[in-house]
Design an enzyme around this catalytic site. Structure first.
Site, mmCIF file in Angstrom:
data_model
loop_
_atom_site.group_PDB
_atom_site.id
_atom_site.type_symbol
_atom_site.label_atom_id
_atom_site.label_comp_id
_atom_site.label_asym_id
_atom_site.label_seq_id
_atom_site.Cartn_x
_atom_site.Cartn_y
_atom_site.Cartn_z
ATOM 1 N N GLY A 32 1.149 2.525 0.223
ATOM 2 C CA GLY A 32 0.589 1.579 1.251
ATOM 3 C C GLY A 32 0.854 0.363 0.668
ATOM 4 C CB SER A 43 -1.354 -4.981 -2.124
ATOM 5 O OG SER A 43 -2.096 -5.547 -2.934
ATOM 6 C CE LYS A 76 -0.852 0.992 -3.074
ATOM 7 N NZ LYS A 76 -1.444 -0.086 -2.398
ATOM 8 C CB SER A 107 6.353 3.639 -3.766
ATOM 9 O OG SER A 107 4.978 4.262 -3.275
#
Length: 219
Positions: A32, A34, A38, A106
């Site tokens: 996801g 920034s 996460k 990612s």
């Protein structure tokens, strides 16, 4: 040179490791933007797994760049290599029987799919933190969005670099609408459904969970 390298079989099997640990191995991949949450959710989930007596390890994007991937920048090529290396490390940890929590932006779909192909079927569990850009930018915990908008930080995902959202993740979580506790409960339920954790596994006696971290502001 590769023709002289032969895979050496291991004597300890995944089934033996599962029997020893009391749970299965998996790579839970948090992807996801920034500021989506996460690292916060990965840490909260690991605290919950610890309290349940499960063996896990957290790989965090910023932390890994302090060591293993300290030689990489943020070009598209370097980002792909960053995820390739993390995929290999995740595969080794999962092979050891751990529940791996990987928290990385990612941004490229094919890189995440490449990690999934490294693992046995069903062991890669993709979690999309589908939190709106506006919320992530409002949080801006590291001040990176502010720098990107000012033009002092380039190639920043969501601003001037692409983010390719998962098409069919195992779970979508919008942290603008859900609390950390709600997200963790959804994740535990998914791990039980996937038979990574035995159904109804209880907290280990004497263990305590960490206080719920904040994910704010919420929409």
């Amino acid at each position: 040179m590769t023709q002289n390298i032969v895979w050496h079989p291991q004597g300890v099997t995944p089934e033996q490791r599962r029997a020893l640990n009391g749970h299965g191995a998996a790579v839970i991949w948090f992807t996801g933007l920034s500021g989506a949450g996460k690292s916060t959710l990965a840490n909260a989930l690991e605290a919950r797994l610890l309290a349940m007596g499960a063996h896990s390890y957290l790989l965090d994007g910023d932390n890994v760049r302090h060591g293993l991937n300290g030689d990489l920048g943020f070009s598209e090529v370097d980002r792909r290599e960053n995820i390739r290396r993390i995929g290999e490390v995740s595969r080794l940890f999962a092979d050891a029987g751990l529940i791996v929590l990987a928290a990385f932006i990612s941004p490229y779909r094919q890189d995440r799919e490449a990690v999934a192909r490294l693992l046995p079927p069903g062991q890669f569990i993709e979690i999309h933190l589908d939190t709106p850009l506006s919320t992530c930018e409002q949080r801006d915990p590291k001040g990176l969005y502010r720098k990107a908008r000012a033009g002092t930080l380039t190639q920043f995902t969501g601003i001037d670099a692409e983010y390719q959202a998962p098409e069919k993740p195992a779970l979508r979580l919008n942290t603008a609408q859900m609390t950390v506790a709600e997200c963790v409960e959804a994740l535990i339920a998914l791990l039980e459904q996937r038979a990574v954790l035995p159904a109804g596994r209880q907290t280990v006696r004497g263990s305590s969970e960490a206080a719920e971290p904040a994910l704010s502001p919420k929409a």
